[in-house]
Design a protein around this motif. Structure first.
Motif, PDB file in Angstrom:
ATOM      1  N   TYR A 135      -5.877  -2.414  -6.716  1.00 53.76           N
ATOM      2  CA  TYR A 135      -4.457  -2.649  -7.051  1.00 53.76           C
ATOM      3  C   TYR A 135      -3.711  -1.333  -7.198  1.00 53.76           C
ATOM      4  O   TYR A 135      -2.570  -1.203  -6.756  1.00 53.76           O
ATOM      5  N   GLN A 139      -0.464   0.211  -5.184  1.00 57.81           N
ATOM      6  CA  GLN A 139       0.810   0.492  -5.837  1.00 57.81           C
ATOM      7  C   GLN A 139       1.127   1.978  -5.918  1.00 57.81           C
ATOM      8  O   GLN A 139       2.269   2.373  -5.729  1.00 57.81           O
ATOM      9  N   ARG A 223       5.863  -7.205  -1.573  1.00 56.17           N
ATOM     10  CA  ARG A 223       5.213  -8.158  -2.468  1.00 56.17           C
ATOM     11  C   ARG A 223       5.207  -7.656  -3.905  1.00 56.17           C
ATOM     12  O   ARG A 223       5.489  -6.490  -4.183  1.00 56.17           O
ATOM     13  N   THR A 224       4.921  -8.584  -4.808  1.00 57.86           N
ATOM     14  CA  THR A 224       4.722  -8.221  -6.209  1.00 57.86           C
ATOM     15  C   THR A 224       3.228  -8.266  -6.486  1.00 57.86           C
ATOM     16  O   THR A 224       2.456  -8.793  -5.686  1.00 57.86           O
ATOM     17  N   TYR A 225       2.825  -7.721  -7.625  1.00 60.86           N
ATOM     18  CA  TYR A 225       1.389  -7.619  -7.903  1.00 60.86           C
ATOM     19  C   TYR A 225       1.021  -8.314  -9.200  1.00 60.86           C
ATOM     20  O   TYR A 225       1.751  -8.225 -10.183  1.00 60.86           O
ATOM     21  N   TYR A 226      -0.115  -8.979  -9.181  1.00 61.83           N
ATOM     22  CA  TYR A 226      -0.588  -9.686 -10.372  1.00 61.83           C
ATOM     23  C   TYR A 226      -0.958  -8.701 -11.465  1.00 61.83           C
ATOM     24  O   TYR A 226      -0.709  -8.941 -12.638  1.00 61.83           O
ATOM     25  N   PRO A 228       0.043  -5.130 -12.532  1.00 57.46           N
ATOM     26  CA  PRO A 228       0.808  -3.913 -12.297  1.00 57.46           C
ATOM     27  C   PRO A 228       0.052  -2.702 -12.825  1.00 57.46           C
ATOM     28  O   PRO A 228      -0.490  -2.741 -13.932  1.00 57.46           O
TER      29      PRO A 228
END
Lengths: 256, 189
Positions: A135, A139, A223-226, A228
């Motif tokens: 992740y 990011q 996209r968004t991330y589960y 962060p």
């Protein structure tokens, strides 16, 4: 198995951004790789040894168990180089074995390098969570999400793969399969394990990919991330400490 | 140029990961053999070059050799082999990928696959030189890397091609390979 990898206490290394930690460690190990000076190699091994034994947050017992393979690789790489390494100033010779001043230097260089790699590798593995690492790579370092999610999905399937390998091994044992001798037997062994394993894994991976796309996973879409992940103050501390200690390791090796 | 779809990517990385698991078990064999029979040990070494060429032979798409090699190496690195494995995986995968690219990704024979293995072997030799593994007496150097090259050819050429053929017989390759022109013309009839 996974419970074993819970630390006694969470040191400051655990709070460093996992992707940043990886990049810094990787860059430092490239320095270790290309370095050809024996004193610097030794001082680096000592530095990474301190990081591993003091700051990984694991109990001394676990750390000493983990040290066993490191010692073995130090001895095996070092000994080969000591006995078969090239060199002119011969100190001792017996048949093919020959110890020279140069081969002692090379053995020390190689042994210290393999220790450095081992210490850093273990420190990294012991202080990160693999999922958060991927992740953070997405990011903070713009790793395309298709790679990160493929890795996460494939890593999740490892237990299934090892289980299948075990089943296959038992099945062959029950059927009392005898392999030929020599290189043909090597191939038979390889084939009888890999073919069912790969056929299953490929089908499974293909199904997962189809399912992800069916649930509207799109490569390259914003996209968004589960989970962060971000930089924090600890990252600055980590960078300063690592660069400072590498510089002092270098200076020590020059002036001692 | 055929680009990798998400399915291809996931399958490629999965192949790398499965190889990583296999290599973990292979390593046990290798470690047992290591001290007693240095010759046999070098002959088993080709297993470490197999992952990239194998993935390419299976999927027949550009990029797969490199990505699978990197995936296998990263699993090995996570399994406790240290980050240097990642550097070796990177170099070996790149070398195999470049060799397949030199033949425009159109050749899948034993010879080409074996050459890709030898290219990986050369790349690992280059890293060994930098690392310091290669500062051996000349005879030891020739024996060590000569055997390793032979092993690379046997594993990535002969073994990989035959295992891929066996996998073709199971039918899984039809899930993942690009559709052939011949198959389109069959539809038109």
């Amino acid at each position: 198995m996974f419970n074993w990898f819970t630390p006694k206490r969470e040191t400051w290394l655990f709070r460093v951004n996992p992707a940043l930690k990886f990049i810094v460690f990787f860059a430092f190990l490239i320095i270790t790789l290309v370095n050809q000076s024996v004193p610097f190699a030794i001082s680096q091994a000592v530095l990474y040894g301190i990081v591993f034994y003091v700051f990984s947050g694991y109990s001394l017992k676990k750390l000493s168990i983990l040290s066993i393979p490191l010692v073995i690789s130090f001895l095996s790489t070092g000994l080969t180089m000591l006995l078969f390494g090239k060199g002119e100033a011969v100190l001792w010779q017996w048949g093919l074995f020959k110890i020279s001043e140069e081969s002692i230097q090379h053995a020390l260089l190689l042994g210290s390098k393999s220790l450095s790699f081992g210490f850093v590798g273990f420190t990294f593995i012991l202080t990160i969570q693999p999922v958060l690492f991927f992740y953070a790579m997405m990011q903070q370092f713009r790793l395309p999400s298709k790679y990160a999610y493929s890795f996460i999905a494939a890593f999740r399937l490892i237990p299934a793969v090892t289980e299948e390998l075990q089943i296959r091994r038992n099945a062959l044992k029950v059927r009392n399969i005898q392999f030929s001798k020599g290189i043909k037997g090597l191939y038979e062994r390889l084939q009888s394990y890999t073919v069912p394993l790969f056929a299953q894994s490929i089908r499974r991976a293909q199904r997962i990919a189809v399912a992800m796309e069916a649930k509207q996973y799109q490569m390259g879409a914003a996209r968004t991330y589960y989970y962060p992940t971000r930089y924090n103050g600890m990252d600055r501390v980590f960078l300063l400490v690592m660069i400072g200690s590498l510089c002092s390791a270098f200076l020590l090796s020059v002036y001692l | 140029m055929k680009k990798l779809k998400f399915t291809d990517l996931l399958v490629t990385i999965m192949i790398g990961v499965v190889f990583g698991v296999l290599m973990k078990f292979w390593d046990d064999l290798y470690t047992v053999v290591k001290p007693i029979m240095p010759v046999a040990r070098q002959l088993l070494y080709g297993m470490w070059f197999m992952v990239g060429p194998f993935a390419f032979l299976l999927l027949r798409k550009p990029g797969t050799a490199f990505i699978a090699s990197l995936a296998g190496a990263s699993l090995s690195a996570f399994a406790g082999h240290g980050i240097e494995v990642l550097m070796y995986g990177f170099a070996q995968g790149l070398a195999a990928e470049l060799l397949f690219a030199a033949f425009r990704y159109r050749r899948y024979s034993i010879l080409i696959a074996g050459l890709a293995g030898i290219a990986s072997c050369l790349a690992s030799f280059g890293l060994d030189l930098i690392y310091g593994y290669a500062a051996l007496e000349t005879w030891a150097l020739i024996v060590k890397y000569g055997l390793r090259t032979i092993s690379a050819f046997i594993f990535t050429g002969i073994f990989a091609v035959f295992i891929v053929r066996a996998l073709e017989a199971t039918g899984v390759t039809s899930l993942i390979r690009p559709v052939d022109k011949k198959e389109y013309t069959l539809l038109d009839q």
